[in-house]
Design a protein around this motif. Structure first.
Motif, mmCIF file in Angstrom:
data_model
loop_
_atom_site.group_PDB
_atom_site.id
_atom_site.type_symbol
_atom_site.label_atom_id
_atom_site.label_comp_id
_atom_site.label_asym_id
_atom_site.label_seq_id
_atom_site.Cartn_x
_atom_site.Cartn_y
_atom_site.Cartn_z
ATOM 1 N N ARG A 37 0.710 -1.052 -0.149
ATOM 2 C CA ARG A 37 0.355 0.091 0.290
ATOM 3 C C ARG A 37 0.958 1.753 0.171
ATOM 4 O O ARG A 37 2.162 1.511 0.562
ATOM 5 C CB ARG A 37 -1.324 -0.204 0.792
ATOM 6 C CG ARG A 37 -2.171 -1.267 1.169
ATOM 7 C CD ARG A 37 -2.874 -0.788 2.799
ATOM 8 N NE ARG A 37 -2.401 -0.606 3.577
ATOM 9 C CZ ARG A 37 -3.055 0.229 4.736
ATOM 10 N NH1 ARG A 37 -4.571 0.408 3.885
ATOM 11 N NH2 ARG A 37 -2.881 -0.164 5.867
ATOM 12 N N ALA A 39 1.734 5.546 1.065
ATOM 13 C CA ALA A 39 1.929 6.655 1.935
ATOM 14 C C ALA A 39 1.973 7.522 0.998
ATOM 15 O O ALA A 39 3.704 7.632 1.230
ATOM 16 C CB ALA A 39 2.164 6.132 3.068
ATOM 17 N N THR A 49 -0.796 16.480 2.937
ATOM 18 C CA THR A 49 -0.428 14.937 1.537
ATOM 19 C C THR A 49 -1.250 15.179 0.759
ATOM 20 O O THR A 49 -2.242 16.266 0.118
ATOM 21 C CB THR A 49 -1.148 13.865 2.326
ATOM 22 O OG1 THR A 49 -0.933 12.642 1.599
ATOM 23 C CG2 THR A 49 -3.139 13.530 2.011
ATOM 24 N N ALA A 59 -4.855 9.258 -0.282
ATOM 25 C CA ALA A 59 -4.084 8.968 0.906
ATOM 26 C C ALA A 59 -5.446 7.575 1.214
ATOM 27 O O ALA A 59 -5.417 6.450 1.385
ATOM 28 C CB ALA A 59 -3.352 9.260 1.888
ATOM 29 N N TRP A 65 -5.875 4.240 2.443
ATOM 30 C CA TRP A 65 -6.141 4.221 4.185
ATOM 31 C C TRP A 65 -7.193 5.093 4.939
ATOM 32 O O TRP A 65 -8.012 5.800 4.228
ATOM 33 C CB TRP A 65 -4.807 5.264 4.123
ATOM 34 C CG TRP A 65 -3.697 4.940 3.894
ATOM 35 C CD1 TRP A 65 -3.097 5.387 2.723
ATOM 36 C CD2 TRP A 65 -2.526 4.100 4.629
ATOM 37 N NE1 TRP A 65 -1.824 4.638 2.241
ATOM 38 C CE2 TRP A 65 -1.318 3.622 3.673
ATOM 39 C CE3 TRP A 65 -2.417 2.992 5.431
ATOM 40 C CZ2 TRP A 65 -0.466 2.899 4.127
ATOM 41 C CZ3 TRP A 65 -1.550 2.667 6.165
ATOM 42 C CH2 TRP A 65 -0.202 2.308 5.148
ATOM 43 N N VAL A 71 -3.457 9.882 11.313
ATOM 44 C CA VAL A 71 -3.038 9.405 10.175
ATOM 45 C C VAL A 71 -1.917 10.756 10.193
ATOM 46 O O VAL A 71 -2.853 11.768 11.000
ATOM 47 C CB VAL A 71 -4.413 9.192 8.970
ATOM 48 C CG1 VAL A 71 -5.214 8.519 9.214
ATOM 49 C CG2 VAL A 71 -5.327 10.825 10.155
ATOM 50 N N TRP A 72 -1.212 10.314 9.316
ATOM 51 C CA TRP A 72 0.045 11.307 9.190
ATOM 52 C C TRP A 72 -0.604 13.125 8.953
ATOM 53 O O TRP A 72 0.055 13.759 8.911
ATOM 54 C CB TRP A 72 1.291 11.136 8.875
ATOM 55 C CG TRP A 72 0.290 11.183 6.747
ATOM 56 C CD1 TRP A 72 0.880 11.594 5.964
ATOM 57 C CD2 TRP A 72 0.428 9.694 6.044
ATOM 58 N NE1 TRP A 72 1.115 11.234 4.908
ATOM 59 C CE2 TRP A 72 -0.230 10.235 5.127
ATOM 60 C CE3 TRP A 72 -0.118 8.170 6.083
ATOM 61 C CZ2 TRP A 72 -0.233 9.307 3.664
ATOM 62 C CZ3 TRP A 72 -1.061 7.488 6.053
ATOM 63 C CH2 TRP A 72 -1.256 7.690 4.641
ATOM 64 N N ASN A 146 3.883 0.028 2.177
ATOM 65 C CA ASN A 146 3.722 -0.292 3.372
ATOM 66 C C ASN A 146 3.108 -1.771 2.725
ATOM 67 O O ASN A 146 2.520 -1.990 2.135
ATOM 68 C CB ASN A 146 2.941 -0.232 4.404
ATOM 69 C CG ASN A 146 3.781 1.360 4.673
ATOM 70 O OD1 ASN A 146 4.239 1.818 4.569
ATOM 71 N ND2 ASN A 146 3.249 1.959 5.763
#
Length: 258
Positions: A37, A39, A49, A59, A65, A71-72, A146
Protein backbone atom coordinates in the motif's frame (compact mmCIF):
# COMPACT_ATOMS: atom_id res chain seq x y z
CA UNK A 1 1.88 -6.93 -14.08
CA UNK A 2 5.30 -6.09 -15.52
CA UNK A 3 7.32 -4.49 -12.74
CA UNK A 4 9.14 -1.82 -14.73
CA UNK A 5 7.96 -0.41 -18.04
CA UNK A 6 7.72 2.88 -19.89
CA UNK A 7 3.96 2.43 -19.90
CA UNK A 8 3.90 2.37 -16.11
CA UNK A 9 6.23 5.36 -15.84
CA UNK A 10 3.95 7.36 -18.13
CA UNK A 11 0.91 6.18 -16.14
CA UNK A 12 2.22 7.59 -12.83
CA UNK A 13 3.34 10.87 -14.39
CA UNK A 14 1.15 13.88 -13.53
CA UNK A 15 0.82 16.11 -16.61
CA UNK A 16 -2.02 18.31 -15.35
CA UNK A 17 -4.44 18.66 -12.42
CA UNK A 18 -6.94 16.36 -14.10
CA UNK A 19 -4.24 13.65 -14.33
CA UNK A 20 -3.44 13.57 -10.61
CA UNK A 21 -6.05 10.98 -9.70
CA UNK A 22 -5.35 8.64 -12.66
CA UNK A 23 -1.62 8.81 -11.87
CA UNK A 24 -2.30 8.00 -8.21
CA UNK A 25 -4.54 5.10 -9.24
CA UNK A 26 -1.76 3.77 -11.46
CA UNK A 27 0.74 3.95 -8.60
CA UNK A 28 -1.78 2.19 -6.38
CA UNK A 29 -2.25 -0.61 -8.93
CA UNK A 30 1.50 -1.13 -9.26
CA UNK A 31 2.02 -1.32 -5.50
CA UNK A 32 -1.06 -3.49 -4.92
CA UNK A 33 0.13 -5.98 -7.55
CA UNK A 34 3.16 -6.56 -5.35
CA UNK A 35 1.36 -6.68 -2.01
CA UNK A 36 2.00 -3.08 -0.96
CA UNK A 37 0.00 0.00 0.00
CA UNK A 38 1.21 3.50 -0.82
CA UNK A 39 1.58 6.35 1.67
CA UNK A 40 2.58 9.54 -0.23
CA UNK A 41 3.89 12.86 1.09
CA UNK A 42 4.95 15.65 -1.24
CA UNK A 43 6.56 17.66 1.58
CA UNK A 44 7.61 16.01 4.84
CA UNK A 45 7.69 19.45 6.49
CA UNK A 46 3.97 19.89 5.78
CA UNK A 47 1.27 17.70 7.32
CA UNK A 48 -0.83 18.14 4.17
CA UNK A 49 -0.74 15.18 1.81
CA UNK A 50 -1.31 14.99 -1.97
CA UNK A 51 -4.86 15.68 -3.16
CA UNK A 52 -6.61 15.40 -6.50
CA UNK A 53 -7.96 18.32 -8.54
CA UNK A 54 -11.10 18.41 -6.37
CA UNK A 55 -9.16 18.41 -3.11
CA UNK A 56 -9.83 14.78 -2.17
CA UNK A 57 -7.04 13.27 -0.07
CA UNK A 58 -5.40 10.60 -2.22
CA UNK A 59 -4.17 8.57 0.75
CA UNK A 60 -7.79 8.03 1.76
CA UNK A 61 -9.68 8.06 -1.54
CA UNK A 62 -7.18 6.18 -3.74
CA UNK A 63 -4.56 4.44 -1.63
CA UNK A 64 -7.04 3.02 0.86
CA UNK A 65 -5.83 4.42 4.17
CA UNK A 66 -8.61 4.84 6.76
CA UNK A 67 -9.64 8.41 7.53
CA UNK A 68 -9.04 8.16 11.25
CA UNK A 69 -7.50 10.38 13.91
CA UNK A 70 -4.00 8.87 13.88
CA UNK A 71 -3.11 9.53 10.25
CA UNK A 72 -0.06 11.50 9.20
CA UNK A 73 -1.98 14.18 7.34
CA UNK A 74 -4.08 15.12 10.39
CA UNK A 75 -1.36 15.10 13.03
CA UNK A 76 1.82 17.07 12.36
CA UNK A 77 3.49 15.46 15.38
CA UNK A 78 3.37 12.08 13.66
CA UNK A 79 5.26 13.40 10.64
CA UNK A 80 7.85 15.09 12.86
CA UNK A 81 8.27 12.03 15.08
CA UNK A 82 8.20 9.30 12.42
CA UNK A 83 11.53 7.54 11.88
CA UNK A 84 10.56 7.21 8.20
CA UNK A 85 10.47 10.94 7.54
CA UNK A 86 13.50 11.52 9.77
CA UNK A 87 15.53 9.12 7.62
CA UNK A 88 14.49 10.93 4.43
CA UNK A 89 16.42 13.98 5.63
CA UNK A 90 19.64 11.93 5.56
CA UNK A 91 19.09 9.56 2.64
CA UNK A 92 18.20 10.10 -1.02
CA UNK A 93 17.98 6.49 -2.23
CA UNK A 94 15.23 3.93 -1.50
CA UNK A 95 15.63 2.00 1.74
CA UNK A 96 13.64 -0.41 3.84
CA UNK A 97 13.23 -0.34 7.57
CA UNK A 98 11.68 -2.16 10.51
CA UNK A 99 12.24 -2.06 14.25
CA UNK A 100 15.59 -3.75 13.70
CA UNK A 101 17.07 -0.92 11.65
CA UNK A 102 17.54 0.62 8.21
CA UNK A 103 18.71 -1.30 5.15
CA UNK A 104 20.09 0.73 2.27
CA UNK A 105 21.73 -0.02 -1.05
CA UNK A 106 24.86 1.69 0.24
CA UNK A 107 25.79 2.17 3.88
CA UNK A 108 24.68 5.47 5.36
CA UNK A 109 26.08 6.09 8.88
CA UNK A 110 23.70 9.01 9.47
CA UNK A 111 20.77 6.61 9.66
CA UNK A 112 22.29 4.97 12.72
CA UNK A 113 21.36 8.07 14.73
CA UNK A 114 17.64 7.88 13.85
CA UNK A 115 15.61 6.80 16.88
CA UNK A 116 13.67 3.57 16.28
CA UNK A 117 12.09 3.36 19.74
CA UNK A 118 8.41 2.28 19.58
CA UNK A 119 8.90 1.90 15.84
CA UNK A 120 5.49 0.46 14.93
CA UNK A 121 3.58 3.13 16.87
CA UNK A 122 5.61 6.00 15.41
CA UNK A 123 5.94 4.70 11.85
CA UNK A 124 2.35 3.34 11.67
CA UNK A 125 3.72 0.12 10.18
CA UNK A 126 5.90 -2.82 11.16
CA UNK A 127 8.04 -2.48 8.05
CA UNK A 128 8.22 -0.32 4.93
CA UNK A 129 10.10 0.38 1.74
CA UNK A 130 10.62 4.14 1.66
CA UNK A 131 11.56 6.36 -1.27
CA UNK A 132 12.87 9.84 -0.36
CA UNK A 133 12.16 12.42 -3.06
CA UNK A 134 14.50 15.41 -2.90
CA UNK A 135 12.99 18.29 -4.84
CA UNK A 136 14.07 21.80 -5.94
CA UNK A 137 14.32 24.56 -3.32
CA UNK A 138 15.15 22.12 -0.52
CA UNK A 139 11.74 20.45 -0.39
CA UNK A 140 11.70 16.76 0.54
CA UNK A 141 8.90 14.39 -0.36
CA UNK A 142 8.59 10.71 0.49
CA UNK A 143 6.60 7.68 -0.53
CA UNK A 144 6.26 4.76 1.84
CA UNK A 145 5.29 1.33 0.53
CA UNK A 146 3.82 -0.67 3.39
CA UNK A 147 3.02 -4.42 3.23
CA UNK A 148 -0.68 -5.24 2.93
CA UNK A 149 0.16 -8.08 5.31
CA UNK A 150 0.45 -5.91 8.41
CA UNK A 151 2.38 -8.59 10.31
CA UNK A 152 5.15 -8.80 7.74
CA UNK A 153 8.42 -7.45 9.10
CA UNK A 154 11.10 -8.79 6.74
CA UNK A 155 11.23 -6.96 3.40
CA UNK A 156 14.68 -8.14 2.32
CA UNK A 157 13.47 -9.97 -0.78
CA UNK A 158 10.82 -7.35 -1.58
CA UNK A 159 13.39 -4.56 -1.45
CA UNK A 160 15.83 -6.43 -3.69
CA UNK A 161 13.08 -7.00 -6.25
CA UNK A 162 11.07 -3.79 -5.97
CA UNK A 163 13.33 -1.08 -4.54
CA UNK A 164 14.65 0.44 -7.75
CA UNK A 165 11.34 0.27 -9.62
CA UNK A 166 9.39 1.71 -6.70
CA UNK A 167 11.99 4.46 -6.49
CA UNK A 168 11.45 5.47 -10.10
CA UNK A 169 7.66 5.39 -9.87
CA UNK A 170 7.56 7.30 -6.56
CA UNK A 171 9.93 10.02 -7.76
CA UNK A 172 8.03 10.43 -11.01
CA UNK A 173 4.68 10.74 -9.25
CA UNK A 174 5.77 13.13 -6.47
CA UNK A 175 8.02 15.33 -8.62
CA UNK A 176 5.40 15.82 -11.32
CA UNK A 177 2.63 16.30 -8.73
CA UNK A 178 4.63 19.09 -7.09
CA UNK A 179 5.39 20.69 -10.45
CA UNK A 180 1.72 20.70 -11.45
CA UNK A 181 0.31 21.76 -8.09
CA UNK A 182 3.02 24.24 -7.12
CA UNK A 183 1.61 27.76 -6.90
CA UNK A 184 4.56 29.50 -5.25
CA UNK A 185 8.08 29.58 -6.63
CA UNK A 186 10.62 29.80 -3.85
CA UNK A 187 13.21 31.43 -6.07
CA UNK A 188 12.86 33.86 -8.99
CA UNK A 189 13.57 32.47 -12.48
CA UNK A 190 16.17 35.16 -13.25
CA UNK A 191 18.60 34.32 -10.47
CA UNK A 192 21.90 33.72 -12.26
CA UNK A 193 24.75 34.86 -10.02
CA UNK A 194 28.07 36.22 -11.25
CA UNK A 195 31.42 34.66 -10.42
CA UNK A 196 32.26 37.46 -7.97
CA UNK A 197 28.86 37.23 -6.25
CA UNK A 198 29.31 33.50 -5.77
CA UNK A 199 32.83 33.95 -4.45
CA UNK A 200 31.67 36.50 -1.88
CA UNK A 201 28.79 34.29 -0.76
CA UNK A 202 31.07 31.27 -0.38
CA UNK A 203 33.17 33.19 2.13
CA UNK A 204 30.06 34.63 3.80
CA UNK A 205 28.67 31.11 4.19
CA UNK A 206 31.57 30.13 6.45
CA UNK A 207 31.18 33.22 8.61
CA UNK A 208 33.60 35.71 7.10
CA UNK A 209 32.74 39.39 7.52
CA UNK A 210 32.74 41.90 4.66
CA UNK A 211 36.11 43.22 5.84
CA UNK A 212 37.61 39.73 5.99
CA UNK A 213 36.23 38.88 2.54
CA UNK A 214 37.65 42.10 1.12
CA UNK A 215 41.10 41.18 2.45
CA UNK A 216 40.89 37.62 1.13
CA UNK A 217 39.74 38.75 -2.33
CA UNK A 218 41.92 41.85 -2.47
CA UNK A 219 38.86 43.99 -3.12
CA UNK A 220 37.43 46.95 -1.22
CA UNK A 221 34.86 46.41 1.49
CA UNK A 222 32.39 48.45 -0.59
CA UNK A 223 32.90 46.11 -3.55
CA UNK A 224 32.17 43.06 -1.41
CA UNK A 225 28.99 44.69 -0.10
CA UNK A 226 28.02 45.57 -3.67
CA UNK A 227 28.33 41.95 -4.83
CA UNK A 228 26.40 40.54 -1.85
CA UNK A 229 23.70 43.18 -2.28
CA UNK A 230 23.37 42.33 -5.97
CA UNK A 231 23.07 38.65 -5.14
CA UNK A 232 20.37 39.40 -2.56
CA UNK A 233 18.43 41.42 -5.13
CA UNK A 234 18.64 38.64 -7.73
CA UNK A 235 17.51 36.02 -5.21
CA UNK A 236 14.78 38.19 -3.70
CA UNK A 237 16.38 37.75 -0.28
CA UNK A 238 15.70 40.05 2.67
CA UNK A 239 19.05 39.68 4.45
CA UNK A 240 22.52 38.17 4.25
CA UNK A 241 21.54 34.83 5.80
CA UNK A 242 18.66 34.30 3.41
CA UNK A 243 20.88 35.23 0.47
CA UNK A 244 23.39 32.55 1.46
CA UNK A 245 20.63 30.00 2.00
CA UNK A 246 18.98 30.63 -1.35
CA UNK A 247 22.32 30.51 -3.13
CA UNK A 248 22.86 27.10 -1.57
CA UNK A 249 19.40 25.98 -2.72
CA UNK A 250 20.41 26.75 -6.27
CA UNK A 251 23.68 24.89 -5.92
CA UNK A 252 25.99 27.90 -6.21
CA UNK A 253 27.57 27.25 -2.81
CA UNK A 254 27.65 24.52 -0.20
CA UNK A 255 26.62 24.91 3.42
CA UNK A 256 28.48 21.75 4.45
CA UNK A 257 30.96 22.29 7.22
CA UNK A 258 34.56 22.03 6.14
Amino acid sequence: MVLLSQENIDAVRVTGPEKIRPAAEALHRIAHAHGMRVAPAHDIADKRTPVDAEGNILAHSVFGWPDEERVWWRNSKLALDSPLTAACRFESQPFWVNAGGFRTMEHNPYLESVDLTNFEHRALTKAAIVVPVHLPFGQIGAVSFNPEDRDKTDLTEDFALLGDAFGLYARTFIATYVQVMGTHQALPPDSRLSKREVECLRWAAIGKTDLEISMIMSRSRATVRFHIHNAATKLNAVNRSQTVFKAAQLGYISLAKK
